[in-house]
Design a protein around this motif. Structure first.
Motif, PDB file in Angstrom:
ATOM      1  N   VAL A   1      21.445  55.391  36.755  1.00 29.83           N
ATOM      2  CA  VAL A   1      22.229  54.868  35.638  1.00 29.83           C
ATOM      3  C   VAL A   1      21.807  53.431  35.327  1.00 29.83           C
ATOM      4  CG1 VAL A   1      24.548  54.148  34.933  1.00 29.83           C
ATOM      5  CG2 VAL A   1      24.204  56.391  35.972  1.00 29.83           C
ATOM      6  N   ALA A   2      21.607  52.626  36.371  1.00 34.28           N
ATOM      7  CA  ALA A   2      21.175  51.240  36.165  1.00 34.28           C
ATOM      8  C   ALA A   2      19.809  51.184  35.486  1.00 34.28           C
ATOM      9  CB  ALA A   2      21.131  50.506  37.505  1.00 34.28           C
ATOM     10  N   LEU A   3      18.912  52.104  35.857  1.00 34.38           N
ATOM     11  CA  LEU A   3      17.598  52.152  35.207  1.00 34.38           C
ATOM     12  C   LEU A   3      17.750  52.455  33.723  1.00 34.38           C
ATOM     13  CD1 LEU A   3      14.471  52.298  35.266  1.00 34.38           C
ATOM     14  CD2 LEU A   3      14.706  54.727  35.832  1.00 34.38           C
ATOM     15  N   CYS A   4      18.597  53.416  33.386  1.00 33.36           N
ATOM     16  CA  CYS A   4      18.812  53.754  31.976  1.00 33.36           C
ATOM     17  C   CYS A   4      19.428  52.583  31.216  1.00 33.36           C
ATOM     18  CB  CYS A   4      19.699  54.988  31.874  1.00 33.36           C
ATOM     19  SG  CYS A   4      18.917  56.519  32.436  1.00 33.36           S
ATOM     20  N   ALA A   5      20.352  51.872  31.866  1.00 32.69           N
ATOM     21  CA  ALA A   5      20.975  50.706  31.223  1.00 32.69           C
ATOM     22  C   ALA A   5      19.930  49.634  30.946  1.00 32.69           C
ATOM     23  CB  ALA A   5      22.089  50.149  32.106  1.00 32.69           C
ATOM     24  N   ALA A   6      19.076  49.358  31.927  1.00 30.22           N
ATOM     25  CA  ALA A   6      18.054  48.327  31.756  1.00 30.22           C
ATOM     26  C   ALA A   6      17.035  48.733  30.691  1.00 30.22           C
ATOM     27  CB  ALA A   6      17.357  48.074  33.091  1.00 30.22           C
ATOM     28  N   THR A   7      16.690  50.017  30.640  1.00 36.02           N
ATOM     29  CA  THR A   7      15.713  50.484  29.655  1.00 36.02           C
ATOM     30  C   THR A   7      16.269  50.372  28.237  1.00 36.02           C
ATOM     31  OG1 THR A   7      14.847  52.034  31.308  1.00 36.02           O
ATOM     32  CG2 THR A   7      14.214  52.414  29.031  1.00 36.02           C
ATOM     33  N   SER A   8      17.535  50.740  28.063  1.00 32.10           N
ATOM     34  CA  SER A   8      18.160  50.594  26.744  1.00 32.10           C
ATOM     35  C   SER A   8      18.271  49.126  26.362  1.00 32.10           C
ATOM     36  CB  SER A   8      19.544  51.245  26.745  1.00 32.10           C
ATOM     37  OG  SER A   8      19.443  52.655  26.808  1.00 32.10           O
ATOM     38  N   ALA A   9      18.595  48.273  27.333  1.00 31.99           N
ATOM     39  CA  ALA A   9      18.704  46.842  27.055  1.00 31.99           C
ATOM     40  C   ALA A   9      17.356  46.257  26.643  1.00 31.99           C
ATOM     41  CB  ALA A   9      19.251  46.103  28.277  1.00 31.99           C
ATOM     42  N   LEU A  10      16.284  46.706  27.301  1.00 28.88           N
ATOM     43  CA  LEU A  10      14.958  46.216  26.919  1.00 28.88           C
ATOM     44  C   LEU A  10      14.606  46.675  25.511  1.00 28.88           C
ATOM     45  CD1 LEU A  10      12.308  44.808  27.535  1.00 28.88           C
ATOM     46  CD2 LEU A  10      11.504  46.916  28.638  1.00 28.88           C
TER      47      LEU A  10
ATOM     48  N   THR B   1      12.671  58.482  29.846  1.00 23.53           N
ATOM     49  CA  THR B   1      13.359  58.002  31.048  1.00 23.53           C
ATOM     50  C   THR B   1      14.718  58.669  31.188  1.00 23.53           C
ATOM     51  OG1 THR B   1      12.216  55.858  30.927  1.00 23.53           O
ATOM     52  CG2 THR B   1      14.249  55.948  32.220  1.00 23.53           C
ATOM     53  N   VAL B   2      15.478  58.695  30.108  1.00 16.73           N
ATOM     54  CA  VAL B   2      16.814  59.298  30.146  1.00 16.73           C
ATOM     55  C   VAL B   2      16.727  60.794  30.452  1.00 16.73           C
ATOM     56  CG1 VAL B   2      18.845  59.857  28.758  1.00 16.73           C
ATOM     57  CG2 VAL B   2      17.851  57.567  28.649  1.00 16.73           C
ATOM     58  N   THR B   3      15.779  61.482  29.827  1.00 15.92           N
ATOM     59  CA  THR B   3      15.638  62.923  30.049  1.00 15.92           C
ATOM     60  C   THR B   3      15.273  63.225  31.497  1.00 15.92           C
ATOM     61  OG1 THR B   3      14.994  63.283  27.743  1.00 15.92           O
ATOM     62  CG2 THR B   3      14.404  64.991  29.325  1.00 15.92           C
ATOM     63  N   ALA B   4      14.359  62.443  32.052  1.00 14.07           N
ATOM     64  CA  ALA B   4      13.953  62.656  33.437  1.00 14.07           C
ATOM     65  C   ALA B   4      15.110  62.432  34.397  1.00 14.07           C
ATOM     66  CB  ALA B   4      12.787  61.737  33.790  1.00 14.07           C
ATOM     67  N   ARG B   5      15.903  61.405  34.139  1.00 13.89           N
ATOM     68  CA  ARG B   5      17.033  61.102  35.025  1.00 13.89           C
ATOM     69  C   ARG B   5      18.148  62.133  34.861  1.00 13.89           C
ATOM     70  NH1 ARG B   5      13.425  58.412  36.004  1.00 13.89           N
ATOM     71  NH2 ARG B   5      13.314  60.067  37.538  1.00 13.89           N
ATOM     72  N   ALA B   6      18.285  62.705  33.672  1.00 19.20           N
ATOM     73  CA  ALA B   6      19.357  63.675  33.424  1.00 19.20           C
ATOM     74  C   ALA B   6      19.252  64.867  34.352  1.00 19.20           C
ATOM     75  CB  ALA B   6      19.330  64.131  31.968  1.00 19.20           C
ATOM     76  N   ALA B   7      18.041  65.243  34.699  1.00 20.13           N
ATOM     77  CA  ALA B   7      17.844  66.394  35.578  1.00 20.13           C
ATOM     78  C   ALA B   7      18.234  66.096  37.021  1.00 20.13           C
ATOM     79  CB  ALA B   7      16.387  66.834  35.524  1.00 20.13           C
ATOM     80  N   GLU B   8      18.438  64.814  37.339  1.00 25.89           N
ATOM     81  CA  GLU B   8      18.743  64.410  38.707  1.00 25.89           C
ATOM     82  C   GLU B   8      20.204  64.038  38.921  1.00 25.89           C
ATOM     83  OE1 GLU B   8      16.160  61.098  39.161  1.00 25.89           O
ATOM     84  OE2 GLU B   8      14.314  62.285  39.061  1.00 25.89           O
ATOM     85  N   PHE B   9      20.937  63.787  37.831  1.00 28.62           N
ATOM     86  CA  PHE B   9      22.314  63.327  37.980  1.00 28.62           C
ATOM     87  C   PHE B   9      23.183  64.390  38.637  1.00 28.62           C
ATOM     88  CE2 PHE B   9      21.513  60.404  34.206  1.00 28.62           C
ATOM     89  CZ  PHE B   9      21.499  59.256  34.992  1.00 28.62           C
TER      90      PHE B   9
ATOM     91  N   ALA C   1      27.573  60.988  33.901  1.00 29.04           N
ATOM     92  CA  ALA C   1      26.233  60.456  33.672  1.00 29.04           C
ATOM     93  C   ALA C   1      25.354  61.502  32.991  1.00 29.04           C
ATOM     94  CB  ALA C   1      25.617  60.018  34.996  1.00 29.04           C
ATOM     95  N   ALA C   2      25.467  62.752  33.433  1.00 27.06           N
ATOM     96  CA  ALA C   2      24.659  63.817  32.825  1.00 27.06           C
ATOM     97  C   ALA C   2      25.032  64.013  31.350  1.00 27.06           C
ATOM     98  CB  ALA C   2      24.860  65.120  33.598  1.00 27.06           C
TER      99      ALA C   2
ATOM    100  N   GLY D   1      21.744  56.151  44.823  1.00 28.39           N
ATOM    101  CA  GLY D   1      22.025  57.469  44.277  1.00 28.39           C
ATOM    102  C   GLY D   1      22.027  57.474  42.757  1.00 28.39           C
ATOM    103  N   ASP D   2      23.027  58.147  42.190  1.00 29.11           N
ATOM    104  CA  ASP D   2      23.158  58.205  40.733  1.00 29.11           C
ATOM    105  C   ASP D   2      23.266  56.815  40.122  1.00 29.11           C
ATOM    106  OD1 ASP D   2      23.031  60.926  40.685  1.00 29.11           O
ATOM    107  OD2 ASP D   2      25.056  61.264  39.949  1.00 29.11           O
ATOM    108  N   GLN D   3      23.867  55.892  40.861  1.00 30.23           N
ATOM    109  CA  GLN D   3      24.037  54.542  40.325  1.00 30.23           C
ATOM    110  C   GLN D   3      22.699  53.913  39.965  1.00 30.23           C
ATOM    111  OE1 GLN D   3      26.025  52.422  43.417  1.00 30.23           O
ATOM    112  NE2 GLN D   3      27.919  53.578  43.262  1.00 30.23           N
ATOM    113  N   ARG D   4      21.697  54.128  40.794  1.00 29.95           N
ATOM    114  CA  ARG D   4      20.396  53.512  40.522  1.00 29.95           C
ATOM    115  C   ARG D   4      19.762  54.105  39.265  1.00 29.95           C
ATOM    116  NH1 ARG D   4      17.695  49.743  42.654  1.00 29.95           N
ATOM    117  NH2 ARG D   4      15.421  49.589  42.499  1.00 29.95           N
TER     118      ARG D   4
END
Length: 217
Positions: free
Chosen positions: A59-68, A160-168, A173-174, A54-57
């Motif tokens: 959020v995890a994607l955003c965390a990994a993208t920022s870390a990269l 990535t963050v913008t796309a996920r924001a519409a789904e939270f 998280a939003a 769900g939302d966790q995935r």
């Protein structure tokens, strides 16, 4: 001006509460101890563990993208200082270091949402695009190449963050997404300005937003 760290961590911890992320936990309930003297042998099945749902995935994607992004900027700063790119203007090095530090804080803010919900923080940069992005950094031959990389990195992160924001569905998280996406846009505009490009210039294909399938954990 409030520090960026205070703003980000305040968003991560203060807005989460007991939001929807906790409700998405897939941890199985603890079984009660057996009370019969000779319990039957348990039947075991093997299933793939999915740590984030769900939302966790997202959020995890955003965390990994920022870390990269943070890791790539750290490598760019090292490349700027080792002499192989020639004389790198101080303003470029300062930009790379500052943007990288902010992405480190962004990754920590995303991870704070996960750990507050009882889920593990994302470690490393578990993304399918990692090797390609690191290869792009390795091909840098001039200071302008580092800035071009930055334009793509910020487009990838912001998109990535913008796309996920519409789904939270979780408000914390939003709200964090709404706080961080403009920072990526600001970084991208700065890199474009330093390159002498229009600040709204289109990035390369490497700047495309990442989907949930890009997360490898």
């Amino acid at each position: 001006m409030l520090s960026r760290r205070r703003v980000l961590l305040g968003s991560a911890v203060g807005l989460l509460g007991a939001g929807a992320l906790a409700a998405c936990s897939d941890a199985p309930p603890t079984a009660a101890p057996a009370t019969t003297p000779n319990p039957p042998a348990p039947t075991t099945t093997t299933t793939a563990r999915v740590p984030y749902v769900g939302d966790q995935r997202a959020v995890a994607l955003c965390a990994a993208t920022s870390a990269l992004a943070a890791s790539l900027y750290s490598g760019a700063v090292l490349a700027a200082g080792d002499g192989r790119l020639g004389q790198v203007p101080g303003v470029i090095t300062a930009f790379l270091a500052g943007a990288g530090a902010q992405h480190t804080e962004h990754a920590a803010a995303w991870n704070a949402l996960l750990t507050a919900a009882g889920r593990p923080a994302v470690t490393g940069t578990p993304l399918t695009v990692e090797s390609d992005r690191r290869a792009a950094l390795g091909r840098a031959a001039a200071p302008t190449d580092l800035l071009t990389l930055a334009v793509d990195v910020e487009a990838m992160v912001g998109g990535t963050v913008t796309a996920r924001a519409a789904e939270f569905t979780d408000p914390g998280a939003a709200a964090l997404a709404a706080t961080l996406a403009p920072v990526a846009a600001m970084h991208g505009a700065t890199a474009s300005f330093l390159l002498g490009r229009p600040t709204g210039a289109t990035p390369s294909a490497a700047g495309a937003p990442l989907g949930l399938d890009a997360l490898t954990t």
